[in-house]
Motif scaffolding. Structure first.
Motif, mmCIF file in Angstrom:
data_model
loop_
_atom_site.group_PDB
_atom_site.id
_atom_site.type_symbol
_atom_site.label_atom_id
_atom_site.label_comp_id
_atom_site.label_asym_id
_atom_site.label_seq_id
_atom_site.Cartn_x
_atom_site.Cartn_y
_atom_site.Cartn_z
ATOM 1 N N VAL A 56 2.066 -21.277 -10.960
ATOM 2 C CA VAL A 56 1.460 -21.595 -11.984
ATOM 3 C C VAL A 56 -0.090 -20.740 -12.048
ATOM 4 O O VAL A 56 -0.404 -20.971 -13.294
ATOM 5 C CB VAL A 56 1.210 -23.164 -11.920
ATOM 6 C CG1 VAL A 56 0.296 -23.581 -13.012
ATOM 7 C CG2 VAL A 56 2.629 -23.954 -11.992
ATOM 8 N N LEU A 57 -0.743 -20.836 -11.111
ATOM 9 C CA LEU A 57 -1.831 -20.041 -10.797
ATOM 10 C C LEU A 57 -1.891 -18.769 -11.544
ATOM 11 O O LEU A 57 -2.891 -18.312 -12.278
ATOM 12 C CB LEU A 57 -2.398 -19.981 -9.524
ATOM 13 C CG LEU A 57 -2.484 -21.181 -8.614
ATOM 14 C CD1 LEU A 57 -2.927 -21.092 -7.378
ATOM 15 C CD2 LEU A 57 -3.278 -22.282 -9.408
ATOM 16 N N LEU A 58 -0.549 -17.897 -11.180
ATOM 17 C CA LEU A 58 -0.482 -16.799 -11.818
ATOM 18 C C LEU A 58 -0.497 -16.737 -13.460
ATOM 19 O O LEU A 58 -1.200 -15.955 -14.049
ATOM 20 C CB LEU A 58 0.532 -16.129 -11.447
ATOM 21 C CG LEU A 58 0.357 -15.408 -9.918
ATOM 22 C CD1 LEU A 58 1.692 -14.686 -9.294
ATOM 23 C CD2 LEU A 58 -0.804 -14.080 -10.055
ATOM 24 N N LEU A 93 -13.244 -20.730 -11.737
ATOM 25 C CA LEU A 93 -13.787 -21.877 -12.590
ATOM 26 C C LEU A 93 -15.047 -22.021 -12.368
ATOM 27 O O LEU A 93 -15.863 -22.367 -13.455
ATOM 28 C CB LEU A 93 -12.943 -23.101 -12.290
ATOM 29 C CG LEU A 93 -11.520 -23.207 -12.913
ATOM 30 C CD1 LEU A 93 -10.547 -24.557 -12.324
ATOM 31 C CD2 LEU A 93 -11.575 -23.371 -14.462
ATOM 32 N N MET A 94 -15.727 -21.994 -11.189
ATOM 33 C CA MET A 94 -16.794 -22.233 -10.874
ATOM 34 C C MET A 94 -17.967 -21.159 -11.585
ATOM 35 O O MET A 94 -18.814 -21.268 -11.968
ATOM 36 C CB MET A 94 -17.404 -22.191 -9.561
ATOM 37 C CG MET A 94 -16.766 -23.335 -8.606
ATOM 38 S SD MET A 94 -17.316 -23.455 -7.100
ATOM 39 C CE MET A 94 -16.321 -22.068 -6.451
ATOM 40 N N GLU A 127 -12.767 -31.537 -18.645
ATOM 41 C CA GLU A 127 -11.479 -31.305 -18.296
ATOM 42 C C GLU A 127 -11.246 -31.195 -16.931
ATOM 43 O O GLU A 127 -12.025 -30.271 -16.193
ATOM 44 C CB GLU A 127 -11.027 -30.044 -19.148
ATOM 45 C CG GLU A 127 -9.410 -29.811 -18.831
ATOM 46 C CD GLU A 127 -8.546 -30.876 -19.227
ATOM 47 O OE1 GLU A 127 -8.034 -31.283 -18.022
ATOM 48 O OE2 GLU A 127 -8.779 -31.382 -20.224
ATOM 49 N N ASP A 128 -10.535 -31.957 -16.168
ATOM 50 C CA ASP A 128 -10.332 -31.801 -14.748
ATOM 51 C C ASP A 128 -8.965 -30.939 -14.278
ATOM 52 O O ASP A 128 -8.953 -30.380 -13.185
ATOM 53 C CB ASP A 128 -9.817 -33.266 -14.333
ATOM 54 C CG ASP A 128 -11.157 -34.104 -14.248
ATOM 55 O OD1 ASP A 128 -12.407 -33.571 -14.204
ATOM 56 O OD2 ASP A 128 -10.870 -35.381 -14.348
ATOM 57 N N ASP A 129 -8.148 -30.782 -15.313
ATOM 58 C CA ASP A 129 -6.828 -30.119 -14.974
ATOM 59 C C ASP A 129 -7.453 -28.302 -14.990
ATOM 60 O O ASP A 129 -7.659 -27.852 -16.092
ATOM 61 C CB ASP A 129 -5.663 -30.392 -16.103
ATOM 62 C CG ASP A 129 -4.400 -29.802 -15.763
ATOM 63 O OD1 ASP A 129 -4.508 -28.804 -14.949
ATOM 64 O OD2 ASP A 129 -3.486 -30.391 -16.133
ATOM 65 N N LYS A 178 -7.805 -25.618 -18.341
ATOM 66 C CA LYS A 178 -9.002 -25.046 -18.516
ATOM 67 C C LYS A 178 -8.698 -23.455 -18.451
ATOM 68 O O LYS A 178 -9.142 -22.934 -19.650
ATOM 69 C CB LYS A 178 -9.822 -25.231 -17.322
ATOM 70 C CG LYS A 178 -10.590 -26.543 -17.352
ATOM 71 C CD LYS A 178 -11.709 -26.556 -16.262
ATOM 72 C CE LYS A 178 -12.723 -27.855 -16.300
ATOM 73 N NZ LYS A 178 -13.932 -27.755 -15.471
ATOM 74 N N LEU A 179 -8.205 -22.966 -17.726
ATOM 75 C CA LEU A 179 -7.560 -21.497 -17.724
ATOM 76 C C LEU A 179 -6.467 -21.277 -18.701
ATOM 77 O O LEU A 179 -6.093 -20.071 -18.788
ATOM 78 C CB LEU A 179 -7.526 -21.134 -16.278
ATOM 79 C CG LEU A 179 -8.507 -21.156 -15.354
ATOM 80 C CD1 LEU A 179 -8.214 -20.789 -13.969
ATOM 81 C CD2 LEU A 179 -9.610 -20.055 -15.794
#
Length: 239
Positions: free
Chosen positions: A7-9, A185-186, A220-222, A226-227
């Protein structure tokens, strides 16, 4: 089969659209002062007009820099993903080729991994002008392969692939990808926060939709949202 890091990819797969829509050579930061816009005028009307142009120009430059900074962050993220995926795919190929009585489906994945590696090898990561379109396209390619694996029906081929992932250290790779996403994200939050805080009240009114988006991004926490959808929505502000 469970490969949570996939999922990150896949979260980065929108990046190729970003590169195609906004070629790097068409976007550049400028640190040069806008001297022509700050010249004094002898009439109030001209002063007001110049002031308005100056405000619009500064806002336009700020948004241009915001876009470029976002592109740079996504490019760094994608580059890290490619370096990690490079080693991962090489190890997977070795594991899968060592399997006796391989099926045509397993051979097909070996060929896809091998092709993806060749595409990564063609990228000059040290080039003065980063090959963003190629970098993002490679991330998309790898994401599609892993998505297909994740979407496989349970069976012998799925088990063979899962065991191969386990043997090459999927848990460690999972941590690397998650750390990559958290860093991204940061970095994005810092850039977005800096842009919003730099705006005047007039600018905020002009860019109220972007301000609203930023507030939703903050809440948004998810990280997938976000991405994924939120970044995709953000890019549409620059079409």
């Amino acid at each position: 089969m469970s490969t949570s890091w996939i999922v990150l990819l896949l979260s980065c797969c929108m990046a190729s659209w970003f590169a195609a829509a906004f070629p790097q050579q068409a976007i550049s930061k400028t640190n040069e002062p806008q001297t022509a816009l700050s010249q004094e005028s002898s009439s109030a009307a001209t002063d007001n007009n110049a002031s308005s142009k100056n405000t619009n120009t500064k806002l336009s430059l700020a948004k241009n820099d915001l876009l470029l900074d976002t592109l740079e962050i996504l490019a760094n993220q994608s580059t890290d993903i490619l370096h990690t995926s490079n080693n991962l795919m090489r190890n997977l190929i070795a594991e899968l080729r060592a399997q006796p009585n391989r099926t045509t489906e397993i051979d097909r994945y070996i060929d896809r991994f091998d092709q993806a590696l060749k595409h990564i090898e063609r990228i000059d990561f040290a080039a003065e002008q980063p090959q963003l379109e190629d970098i993002f396209a490679s991330v998309d390619e790898i994401g599609e392969i892993f998505y297909d694996i994740e979407d496989m029906d349970d069976g012998n081929d799925s088990e063979v692939l899962q065991r191969a992932f386990d043997r090459v250290g999927a848990e460690s790779i999972d941590r690397q990808f998650r750390e990559n996403m958290e860093h991204t994200l940061m970095a994005l939050a810092k850039v977005f926060d800096g842009f919003v805080n730099s705006l005047s009240e007039v600018d905020r009114q002009a860019e109220y939709q972007l301000i609203d988006w930023f507030e939703r991004f903050q809440k948004e926490d998810d990280f997938e949202e976000k991405l994924g959808n939120l970044i995709d929505e953000f890019l549409k502000f620059f079409e």
